[in-house]
Design an enzyme around this catalytic site. Structure first.
Site, PDB file in Angstrom:
ATOM      1  N   GLU A  87     -64.517  26.426 -30.399  1.00  0.00           N
ATOM      2  CA  GLU A  87     -63.955  26.397 -29.295  1.00  0.00           C
ATOM      3  C   GLU A  87     -64.531  25.011 -28.594  1.00  0.00           C
ATOM      4  O   GLU A  87     -65.357  24.438 -28.185  1.00  0.00           O
ATOM      5  CB  GLU A  87     -64.351  27.044 -28.577  1.00  0.00           C
ATOM      6  N   ASP A  93     -67.356  25.567 -20.390  1.00  0.00           N
ATOM      7  CA  ASP A  93     -65.714  25.220 -20.761  1.00  0.00           C
ATOM      8  C   ASP A  93     -64.663  24.558 -19.967  1.00  0.00           C
ATOM      9  O   ASP A  93     -64.907  24.516 -18.660  1.00  0.00           O
ATOM     10  CB  ASP A  93     -65.138  26.233 -20.469  1.00  0.00           C
ATOM     11  N   HIS A 110     -71.765  32.760 -21.273  1.00  0.00           N
ATOM     12  CA  HIS A 110     -71.731  31.843 -20.275  1.00  0.00           C
ATOM     13  C   HIS A 110     -72.494  32.437 -19.050  1.00  0.00           C
ATOM     14  O   HIS A 110     -72.356  31.948 -17.892  1.00  0.00           O
ATOM     15  CB  HIS A 110     -70.166  31.982 -19.552  1.00  0.00           C
ATOM     16  N   HIS A 119     -66.348  24.571 -25.252  1.00  0.00           N
ATOM     17  CA  HIS A 119     -67.236  25.271 -25.765  1.00  0.00           C
ATOM     18  C   HIS A 119     -68.452  24.750 -25.346  1.00  0.00           C
ATOM     19  O   HIS A 119     -68.808  24.502 -26.742  1.00  0.00           O
ATOM     20  CB  HIS A 119     -67.075  26.279 -25.811  1.00  0.00           C
ATOM     21  N   ARG A 160     -70.246  32.620 -15.683  1.00  0.00           N
ATOM     22  CA  ARG A 160     -69.511  34.331 -15.413  1.00  0.00           C
ATOM     23  C   ARG A 160     -70.155  35.758 -15.376  1.00  0.00           C
ATOM     24  O   ARG A 160     -71.110  35.495 -16.256  1.00  0.00           O
ATOM     25  CB  ARG A 160     -68.472  33.713 -17.023  1.00  0.00           C
TER      26      ARG A 160
END
Length: 269
Positions: A240, A158, A151, A243, A106
């Site tokens: 999460e 994810d 990320h 993740h 990301r």
């Protein structure tokens, strides 16, 4: 100084200023986009069987629009992380399952987009699905949004598990009625994933991997993902269920900002 001289000087000054602005604009246009290091790869070149549903390339996310920096819907990772996912996929395929990734590398500009959105308290277009029980003023304090993301270092993904044969997931239509991400699976937005108890990117304690309220088949599904990945070097983020970060990270302290696109990579398809 004569009026003519003053006028001429004014014209020269204006032209010089225009040339300066034009040169600056040309320089800005010529500034190349950052590129990924050579050991970043598209996951599809390492394992084309892993399903990709890149949510931040679409408006179906907690912001409600495509996120900055996602130029193409591809999963980009460091090679060690991609190869570890390939090993996990081989194990799952033998049992009739497949991995599905929602997000991978990301860029920092995407994280900045999240931060701008979180600071805009008036924008709650996607609240009913992604954070129905969380006040938007709490997103930073509760850890759902941060100014840096693992990320951006390239080894975090994810993901979820899908039973094969994978049924297609219908596309999200902006403006459609939203259902809480922790609603029963048959009620929330359809996803061909195994039932993990919540949808992806659900801002709620129920998304914590080992939340004791998640039991039965939902917990079994989460543990299948967790156990499969942890044996291969991935570490789960406890808050999460989706993740995971591959360890050791090749770039543990570097936050990259190259766009998610084939052009960013050394190896092209």
């Amino acid at each position: 100084m004569t009026q003519l001289s003053r006028a001429a000087r004014g014209v020269i000054t204006a032209v010089a200023a225009l040339l300066t602005v034009t040169a600056a604009s040309a320089t800005a246009r010529a500034t190349p986009e950052p590129k990924a290091p050579k050991d970043f790869v598209a996951l599809s070149t390492v394992d084309p069987t892993i399903i990709q549903e890149m949510r931040y390339f679409t408006p179906h996310n907690f912001v409600g629009e495509r996120i900055d920096g996602y130029r193409q819907p591809i999963c980009v990772l460091t090679r060690p992380a991609a190869e570890a996912l390939h090993q996990a996929q081989r194990q799952l395929l033998r049992n009739g399952y497949s991995l599905k990734v929602y997000d991978c590398y990301r860029p920092q500009r995407a994280v900045d987009h999240f931060v701008r959105w979180a600071e805009d308290l008036g924008d709650e277009a996607m609240k009913a699905e992604f954070y129905p029980d969380v006040d938007k003023t709490r997103l930073f304090a509760d850890g759902y949004i941060a100014e840096k993301s693992g990320h951006s270092r390239g080894s975090t993904t994810d993901l979820t598990i899908v039973r094969l044969p994978a049924r297609p997931t219908r596309p999200y239509t902006p403006g459609q009625p939203l259902v809480p991400c922790f609603a029963p699976k048959q009620q929330r937005f359809p996803d061909n994933s195994l039932d993990m108890g919540t949808g992806f990117d659900c801002f709620d304690p129920l998304a914590h991997t080992l939340d004791p309220r998640i039991q039965g088949q939902q917990r079994t599904n989460r543990m299948l993902l967790k156990n499969t990945l942890e044996k291969l070097g991935f570490v789960n983020l406890a808050e999460e269920w989706w993740h995971y970060t591959y360890k050791p990270e090749p770039y543990p302290n570097t936050y990259f900002d190259f766009p998610v696109a084939w052009k960013s990579l050394s190896a092209k398809p």
